[in-house]
Design a protein around this motif. Structure first.
Motif, PDB file in Angstrom:
ATOM      1  N   LEU A 197      -4.100  -0.084 -10.277  1.00  0.00           N
ATOM      2  CA  LEU A 197      -3.114  -1.137 -10.057  1.00  0.00           C
ATOM      3  C   LEU A 197      -3.690  -2.503 -10.424  1.00  0.00           C
ATOM      4  O   LEU A 197      -2.999  -3.336 -11.024  1.00  0.00           O
ATOM      5  CB  LEU A 197      -2.656  -1.134  -8.598  1.00  0.00           C
ATOM      6  CG  LEU A 197      -1.624  -2.203  -8.213  1.00  0.00           C
ATOM      7  CD1 LEU A 197      -0.376  -2.080  -9.079  1.00  0.00           C
ATOM      8  CD2 LEU A 197      -1.262  -2.091  -6.729  1.00  0.00           C
ATOM      9  N   ARG A 246       3.493   5.962  -5.469  1.00  0.00           N
ATOM     10  CA  ARG A 246       3.435   6.116  -6.928  1.00  0.00           C
ATOM     11  C   ARG A 246       2.177   6.870  -7.378  1.00  0.00           C
ATOM     12  O   ARG A 246       2.020   7.158  -8.560  1.00  0.00           O
ATOM     13  CB  ARG A 246       3.469   4.744  -7.600  1.00  0.00           C
ATOM     14  CG  ARG A 246       4.773   3.998  -7.390  1.00  0.00           C
ATOM     15  CD  ARG A 246       5.923   4.685  -8.093  1.00  0.00           C
ATOM     16  NE  ARG A 246       7.137   3.892  -8.025  1.00  0.00           N
ATOM     17  CZ  ARG A 246       8.151   4.152  -7.210  1.00  0.00           C
ATOM     18  NH1 ARG A 246       8.090   5.194  -6.393  1.00  0.00           N
ATOM     19  NH2 ARG A 246       9.229   3.395  -7.206  1.00  0.00           N
ATOM     20  N   VAL A 290      -0.972   5.745  -7.414  1.00  0.00           N
ATOM     21  CA  VAL A 290      -1.801   4.834  -8.203  1.00  0.00           C
ATOM     22  C   VAL A 290      -2.969   4.366  -7.339  1.00  0.00           C
ATOM     23  O   VAL A 290      -2.781   3.999  -6.174  1.00  0.00           O
ATOM     24  CB  VAL A 290      -0.978   3.618  -8.681  1.00  0.00           C
ATOM     25  CG1 VAL A 290      -1.853   2.642  -9.457  1.00  0.00           C
ATOM     26  CG2 VAL A 290       0.198   4.075  -9.529  1.00  0.00           C
ATOM     27  N   GLN A 331      -6.144   1.764  -6.261  1.00  0.00           N
ATOM     28  CA  GLN A 331      -6.270   0.305  -6.223  1.00  0.00           C
ATOM     29  C   GLN A 331      -6.837  -0.214  -7.540  1.00  0.00           C
ATOM     30  O   GLN A 331      -6.405  -1.265  -8.037  1.00  0.00           O
ATOM     31  CB  GLN A 331      -7.154  -0.114  -5.055  1.00  0.00           C
ATOM     32  CG  GLN A 331      -6.513   0.075  -3.687  1.00  0.00           C
ATOM     33  CD  GLN A 331      -7.414  -0.383  -2.553  1.00  0.00           C
ATOM     34  OE1 GLN A 331      -8.619  -0.554  -2.729  1.00  0.00           O
ATOM     35  NE2 GLN A 331      -6.828  -0.580  -1.381  1.00  0.00           N
ATOM     36  N   ARG A 365       0.839  -1.206   0.000  1.00  0.00           N
ATOM     37  CA  ARG A 365       0.000   0.000   0.000  1.00  0.00           C
ATOM     38  C   ARG A 365       0.872   1.254   0.000  1.00  0.00           C
ATOM     39  O   ARG A 365       0.575   2.226  -0.720  1.00  0.00           O
ATOM     40  CB  ARG A 365      -0.911   0.022   1.226  1.00  0.00           C
ATOM     41  CG  ARG A 365      -1.835   1.251   1.246  1.00  0.00           C
ATOM     42  CD  ARG A 365      -2.818   1.218   2.402  1.00  0.00           C
ATOM     43  NE  ARG A 365      -2.143   1.262   3.682  1.00  0.00           N
ATOM     44  CZ  ARG A 365      -2.120   0.257   4.566  1.00  0.00           C
ATOM     45  NH1 ARG A 365      -2.745  -0.893   4.273  1.00  0.00           N
ATOM     46  NH2 ARG A 365      -1.495   0.366   5.713  1.00  0.00           N
ATOM     47  N   GLU A 388      -3.758  -5.589   0.792  1.00  0.00           N
ATOM     48  CA  GLU A 388      -3.214  -4.470   1.556  1.00  0.00           C
ATOM     49  C   GLU A 388      -3.662  -4.502   3.010  1.00  0.00           C
ATOM     50  O   GLU A 388      -2.934  -4.024   3.890  1.00  0.00           O
ATOM     51  CB  GLU A 388      -3.616  -3.148   0.904  1.00  0.00           C
ATOM     52  CG  GLU A 388      -2.956  -2.913  -0.446  1.00  0.00           C
ATOM     53  CD  GLU A 388      -3.278  -1.547  -1.050  1.00  0.00           C
ATOM     54  OE1 GLU A 388      -2.690  -1.206  -2.081  1.00  0.00           O
ATOM     55  OE2 GLU A 388      -4.134  -0.832  -0.472  1.00  0.00           O
ATOM     56  N   ARG A 404       2.175   1.780  -3.457  1.00  0.00           N
ATOM     57  CA  ARG A 404       1.112   2.242  -4.354  1.00  0.00           C
ATOM     58  C   ARG A 404       0.818   3.718  -4.125  1.00  0.00           C
ATOM     59  O   ARG A 404       0.689   4.501  -5.086  1.00  0.00           O
ATOM     60  CB  ARG A 404      -0.160   1.409  -4.119  1.00  0.00           C
ATOM     61  CG  ARG A 404      -1.335   1.839  -4.991  1.00  0.00           C
ATOM     62  CD  ARG A 404      -2.559   0.976  -4.749  1.00  0.00           C
ATOM     63  NE  ARG A 404      -3.032   1.053  -3.362  1.00  0.00           N
ATOM     64  CZ  ARG A 404      -3.702   2.079  -2.847  1.00  0.00           C
ATOM     65  NH1 ARG A 404      -3.993   3.137  -3.612  1.00  0.00           N
ATOM     66  NH2 ARG A 404      -4.117   2.061  -1.596  1.00  0.00           N
ATOM     67  N   LEU A 408       2.831  -7.077  -8.806  1.00  0.00           N
ATOM     68  CA  LEU A 408       2.476  -5.756  -8.284  1.00  0.00           C
ATOM     69  C   LEU A 408       3.717  -4.867  -8.179  1.00  0.00           C
ATOM     70  O   LEU A 408       3.666  -3.680  -8.502  1.00  0.00           O
ATOM     71  CB  LEU A 408       1.813  -5.893  -6.914  1.00  0.00           C
ATOM     72  CG  LEU A 408       0.458  -6.604  -6.888  1.00  0.00           C
ATOM     73  CD1 LEU A 408      -0.034  -6.756  -5.462  1.00  0.00           C
ATOM     74  CD2 LEU A 408      -0.570  -5.857  -7.726  1.00  0.00           C
ATOM     75  N   LEU A 418       4.462  -1.233  -9.984  1.00  0.00           N
ATOM     76  CA  LEU A 418       4.731  -0.055  -9.150  1.00  0.00           C
ATOM     77  C   LEU A 418       6.180   0.413  -9.278  1.00  0.00           C
ATOM     78  O   LEU A 418       6.592   1.328  -8.570  1.00  0.00           O
ATOM     79  CB  LEU A 418       4.412  -0.380  -7.691  1.00  0.00           C
ATOM     80  CG  LEU A 418       2.927  -0.635  -7.380  1.00  0.00           C
ATOM     81  CD1 LEU A 418       2.767  -1.138  -5.954  1.00  0.00           C
ATOM     82  CD2 LEU A 418       2.117   0.629  -7.605  1.00  0.00           C
TER      83      LEU A 418
END
Length: 268
Positions: A28, A21, A23, A25, A15, A43, A18, A57, A61
């Protein structure tokens, strides 16, 4: 009743990457061929991701190789990528290739550094610029940031030190945004605290200098009575499968004007 699956920290780590970045959910999930619901369960720890899912993932990322190993460990899996010493015989071809590359770039300066900016290899063009700097800065491991920004290093000879210092600090800030490294953070704080020497381009008058007529910001540095203008370019390895290799960077310095070309060639 939902049973929580024990995965020591992999969910919060994913998380955090993410969110770093920027992004969602859903985005992603679309990139990783999954669902937003599954990403949410991963997460929060309600679902334990497979090794393949963690790596998928992480790839989406753009997680550095070292941090991918950390994610795998947090998920209960063995690290996927080795961290091989550059002294290991298996690295012989890599080291020889980099030495040939640096030699071929001479007389223009070129250097290879690791993830903490420690110098792994350098050519003659680079070592020529180091004449006259304090011996303690040349004690292994040599560090490129210290050598450049320390008041007893190259800093007093860099005409546009304020601008070049800002460029290097910004480069380190971008790297700190990508990796979790206490050592890199300490180095950043150390070099940021170095005083700026007095001299042309170092003080407030640097703001009044005319803009550079170059295609990129050069490092303008004095060398034995000559003023050189050098633009740097950084190369890394594509799809590295080793932590050590993933953190290597080859920095080459291209002459930014004909006078610099002529002078550097005259040194051969």
């Amino acid at each position: 009743m939902t049973t929580l699956v024990t995965a020591p920290g992999v969910g919060p780590l994913l998380r955090a990457w993410r969110e770093r970045r920027g992004v969602s959910q859903l985005d992603l999930a679309l990139r990783a061929d999954s669902s937003a619901r599954h990403i949410s369960f991963v997460e929060t720890g309600r679902s334990r991701p497979s090794e393949d899912m963690i790596l998928r993932l992480a790839e989406q990322l753009d997680v550095p190789v070292r941090e991918q190993n950390a994610l795998l460990l947090a998920g209960g899996y063995a690290p996927r990528f080795p961290e091989t010493s550059l002294d290991d015989p298996s690295m012989g071809a890599l080291m020889e290739g980099m030495r040939q590359l640096l030699h071929g770039y001479d007389p223009y300066p070129a250097v290879v550094v690791d993830g903490l900016y420690n110098v792994v290899a350098a050519n003659l063009g680079m070592t020529r610029l180091l004449d006259g700097i304090a011996p303690h800065l040349l004690t292994p491991p040599l560090n490129g940031m210290r050598i450049t920004l320390h008041p007893e290093g190259l800093a007093p000879r860099i005409r546009n030190l304020r601008e070049w210092r800002h460029h290097l600090r910004h480069q380190m800030e971008r790297q700190l945004a990508l990796v979790r490294s206490d050592e890199l953070r300490k180095l950043y704080e150390e070099v940021s605290a170095y005083p700026v020497p007095d001299g042309p381009g170092h003080g407030a008058e640097a703001e009044e200098l005319p803009p550079y007529p170059y295609f990129a910001l050069p490092m303008v540095i004095e060398h034995e009575g000559h003023v050189l203008s050098l633009v740097s370019s950084i190369s890394t390895f594509n799809t590295p499968m080793d932590v050590t290799v993933s953190e290597l960077a080859i920095e080459t310095f291209l002459p930014a004007d004909p006078e610099t070309v002529d002078y550097l060639r005259s040194l051969v």
